[in-house]
Write a protein that holds these residues in place. Structure first.
Motif, PDB file in Angstrom:
ATOM      1  N   GLN A  75      -7.334   0.063   2.669  1.00 37.27           N
ATOM      2  CA  GLN A  75      -8.020  -0.716   3.698  1.00 37.27           C
ATOM      3  C   GLN A  75      -9.532  -0.779   3.480  1.00 37.27           C
ATOM      4  O   GLN A  75     -10.176  -1.732   3.887  1.00 37.27           O
ATOM      5  CB  GLN A  75      -7.708  -0.154   5.096  1.00 37.27           C
TER       6      GLN A  75
ATOM      7  N   GLY B 133       0.820  -1.202   0.000  1.00 37.55           N
ATOM      8  CA  GLY B 133       0.000   0.000   0.000  1.00 37.55           C
ATOM      9  C   GLY B 133       0.859   1.258   0.000  1.00 37.55           C
ATOM     10  O   GLY B 133       0.584   2.217  -0.714  1.00 37.55           O
ATOM     11  N   SER B 134       1.909   1.213   0.799  1.00 40.19           N
ATOM     12  CA  SER B 134       2.778   2.380   0.899  1.00 40.19           C
ATOM     13  C   SER B 134       3.397   2.734  -0.460  1.00 40.19           C
ATOM     14  O   SER B 134       3.396   3.895  -0.883  1.00 40.19           O
ATOM     15  CB  SER B 134       3.864   2.072   1.930  1.00 40.19           C
TER      16      SER B 134
ATOM     17  N   ASP C  69      -7.211   6.893  -1.078  1.00 34.78           N
ATOM     18  CA  ASP C  69      -6.502   5.707  -0.594  1.00 34.78           C
ATOM     19  C   ASP C  69      -7.535   4.710  -0.052  1.00 34.78           C
ATOM     20  O   ASP C  69      -8.077   4.885   1.029  1.00 34.78           O
ATOM     21  CB  ASP C  69      -5.513   6.131   0.504  1.00 34.78           C
TER      22      ASP C  69
ATOM     23  N   LYS D 169      -3.672  -4.391   0.148  1.00 34.44           N
ATOM     24  CA  LYS D 169      -4.193  -5.329   1.162  1.00 34.44           C
ATOM     25  C   LYS D 169      -5.078  -6.431   0.580  1.00 34.44           C
ATOM     26  O   LYS D 169      -4.586  -7.396   0.021  1.00 34.44           O
ATOM     27  CB  LYS D 169      -4.935  -4.546   2.242  1.00 34.44           C
TER      28      LYS D 169
HETATM   29  C1  LIG Z   1      -5.324   3.271   4.207  1.00 32.17           C
HETATM   30  C2  LIG Z   1      -3.976   2.645   4.142  1.00 32.17           C
HETATM   31  N1  LIG Z   1      -3.096   3.056   3.206  1.00 32.17           N
HETATM   32  C3  LIG Z   1      -1.877   2.516   3.095  1.00 32.17           C
HETATM   33  C4  LIG Z   1      -1.463   1.547   3.964  1.00 32.17           C
HETATM   34  C5  LIG Z   1      -0.071   0.976   3.851  1.00 32.17           C
HETATM   35  O1  LIG Z   1      -0.129  -0.302   3.308  1.00 32.17           O
HETATM   36  P1  LIG Z   1       1.144  -1.280   3.448  1.00 32.17           P
HETATM   37  O2  LIG Z   1       1.234  -1.640   4.875  1.00 32.17           O
HETATM   38  O3  LIG Z   1       0.799  -2.437   2.555  1.00 32.17           O
HETATM   39  O4  LIG Z   1       2.325  -0.515   2.958  1.00 32.17           O
HETATM   40  C6  LIG Z   1      -2.334   1.085   4.953  1.00 32.17           C
HETATM   41  C7  LIG Z   1      -1.910   0.053   5.900  1.00 32.17           C
HETATM   42  O5  LIG Z   1      -2.513  -0.201   6.908  1.00 32.17           O
HETATM   43  C8  LIG Z   1      -3.627   1.652   5.041  1.00 32.17           C
HETATM   44  O6  LIG Z   1      -4.492   1.258   5.992  1.00 32.17           O
END
Ligand SMILES: Cc1ncc(COP(=O)(O)O)c(C=O)c1O
Length: 459
Positions: free
Chosen positions: A238, A122-123, A235, A264
């Motif tokens: 989640q 996600g990041s 975003d 996710k």
């Molecule tokens: C809304 C949201 N964006 C981004 C992320 C980051 O995802 P990742 O942990 O796969 O990098 C998360 C992780 O909890 C999230 O809840």
């Protein structure tokens, strides 16, 4: 469902290796609280620990396992995929699996969301969205929301306001400004100040404590973005893939973002996969010339295994009607928890949408008036009660955690495959634990006793 507390960590061989080589600090924290378990197996909404004890999973890998752990249809598809000797990634020719998933995914999205940029987390996908917005608008700034969570990469941390995450790593990316979630006037004044590439937000702040946007807010944000020439990045890492009762949360808001970020639950909780979806116009502006074809690239991003998992997961979500199940069971769970926790002295509110529910802890007015040291009491209720209740739930066989930014909000987000007969079990388990935790003094004393005992017993 009650289980004995272990005197120290489980003694499982994984604990020492993990403590020595992976995350020593996490292990110290788990030890201090006496978590004492290693989870070794998972199926559907159930997990099993090293001692064979079974737990109802109301965490679902922080919202990653929407189709349930090791969904038999997904594992069968991946086993057969591994027999195919497929090329995982070629980078010098188109990947069939990446194309298949992108076509299937974008057919569920409104136009003009047609182009998928792949990554592994996600990041990364949030950072891909930020890069895309910068390259397409030729502007530098970003506005993000207080309470938002977007991952722990350098770019994604720059758009997160929580000092616990930011401070040790500052200085972060310049030009990133925070605005209060839900406040359009403040957003507009930030948009006026600088040349903003994009406004980045979640439709429902999950790690911010399950905070829902006010009605019409997202539509107004999009209008403001249009007025000031900024892009809107949503975003849904989640909230996507059925979590909030529709395939994507934005569907319930009557808005189409310029850039959508998914991760996710996209690949069924097995393979790492995330995607940044945008329009051909935005893509062309950003990366449409021959010398820019690889400005978004990643060795493993869009690999065949993950994309195959993504495609099968999407089919499962659609064919098992999981968004509808999430809306239906989520409503029953929400109402059941509200009823069971009504008038509880440590519960302020139960809120959520679909199977993303938050129990907001905090002292009700009546209790607060009786405390001699309100600042200390409020600190304890913010920092300790949520962790303690999560631990008590674990020991009763229910897994859940406080939100990353708000330890005073317990997040309840089971797999969307949770069965109707499992919902009352979850409500009863949570209700029973809260029943045992009606007094802040008792909670703090019990937590203190546990911590001192664990500290003495630490191996
Ligand atoms: C809304 C949201 N964006 C981004 C992320 C980051 O995802 P990742 O942990 O796969 O990098 C998360 C992780 O909890 C999230 O809840």
């Amino acid at each position: 469902m009650s289980m004995p507390v272990e005197s120290h960590f489980s003694g499982h061989p994984a604990t020492e290796k993990y403590a020595r080589h992976v995350n020593p600090t996490l292990m110290r924290l788990l030890n201090v609280l006496g978590y004492g378990r290693v989870f070794v197996r998972a199926q559907g909404v159930w997990l099993w620990d090293h001692a064979g004890r079974r737990y109802l999973d109301a965490l679902a890998g922080f919202g990653s396992v929407n189709i349930g752990h090791n969904h038999p249809r997904l594992t069968a598809r991946l086993k057969s995929f591994l027999q195919e000797d497929a090329l995982q990634f070629s980078h010098i020719s188109p990947s069939p699996a990446a194309g298949d998933l992108a076509e299937a995914l974008t057919s569920t999205l409104p136009p003009p969301l047609e182009i998928c940029l792949y990554s592994n987390s996600g990041s990364e996908a949030v950072e891909a969205a930020m890069k895309l917005a910068r390259a397409a608008t030729k502007r530098a700034g970003f506005i993000y929301m207080d309470g938002g969570y977007h991952g722990t990469g350098w770019g994604s941390l720059s758009v997160m306001s929580n000092p616990r995450f930011r401070k040790p790593l500052e200085p972060l990316l310049p030009g990133c400004m925070a605005a209060p979630f839900g406040n359009l006037d403040r957003l507009e004044s930030e948009l006026k100040k600088e040349s903003i590439a994009a406004v980045l937000l979640e439709p429902i702040q999950a790690e911010g404590g399950v905070v829902l946007a006010p009605p019409q807010y997202l539509r107004q944000v999009k209008k403001l973005c249009e007025k000031f020439g900024a892009l809107m990045i949503l975003d849904e890492v989640q909230t996507g893939m059925g979590r909030t009762g529709s395939l994507f949360a934005f569907e319930a808001e009557g808005v189409i973002p310029d850039i959508l970020v998914l991760g996710k639950g996209l690949s069924g909780g097995i393979a790492p996969l995330a995607v940044t979806v945008t329009s051909p116009t935005t893509y062309r502006k950003a990366y449409g010339t021959m010398d820019r074809f690889d400005l978004h690239s990643s060795t493993f991003g869009g690999n065949a295994f993950s994309c195959t998992a993504g495609l099968e997961t999407l089919r499962i979500v659609q064919e098992e009607c999981l968004p509808r199940a999430s809306a239906r069971e989520g409503q029953i769970l929400l109402e059941g928890l509200r009823q069971r926790l009504a008038n509880h002295p440590l519960v302020q509110e139960v809120r959520g949408r679909g199977l993303l529910i938050g129990i907001q802890l905090g002292l009700t007015e009546q209790v607060r008036l009786h405390q001699a040291a309100p600042a200390l009491v409020s600190f304890l209720s913010r920092k300790i009660v949520g962790q303690w209740i999560a631990l008590q739930l674990l020991e009763k066989g229910i897994i859940c955690q406080p939100a990353a930014h708000r330890w005073d909000v317990l997040k309840i987000e089971p797999p969307l495959t949770i069965q109707p007969q499992e919902i009352p079990q979850l409500i009863q388990g949570i209700g029973d634990v809260f029943e045992d935790c009606r007094s802040l003094t008792k909670v703090v004393m019990a937590a203190g006793r546990r911590i001192s005992r664990q500290t003495v017993l630490r191996p």
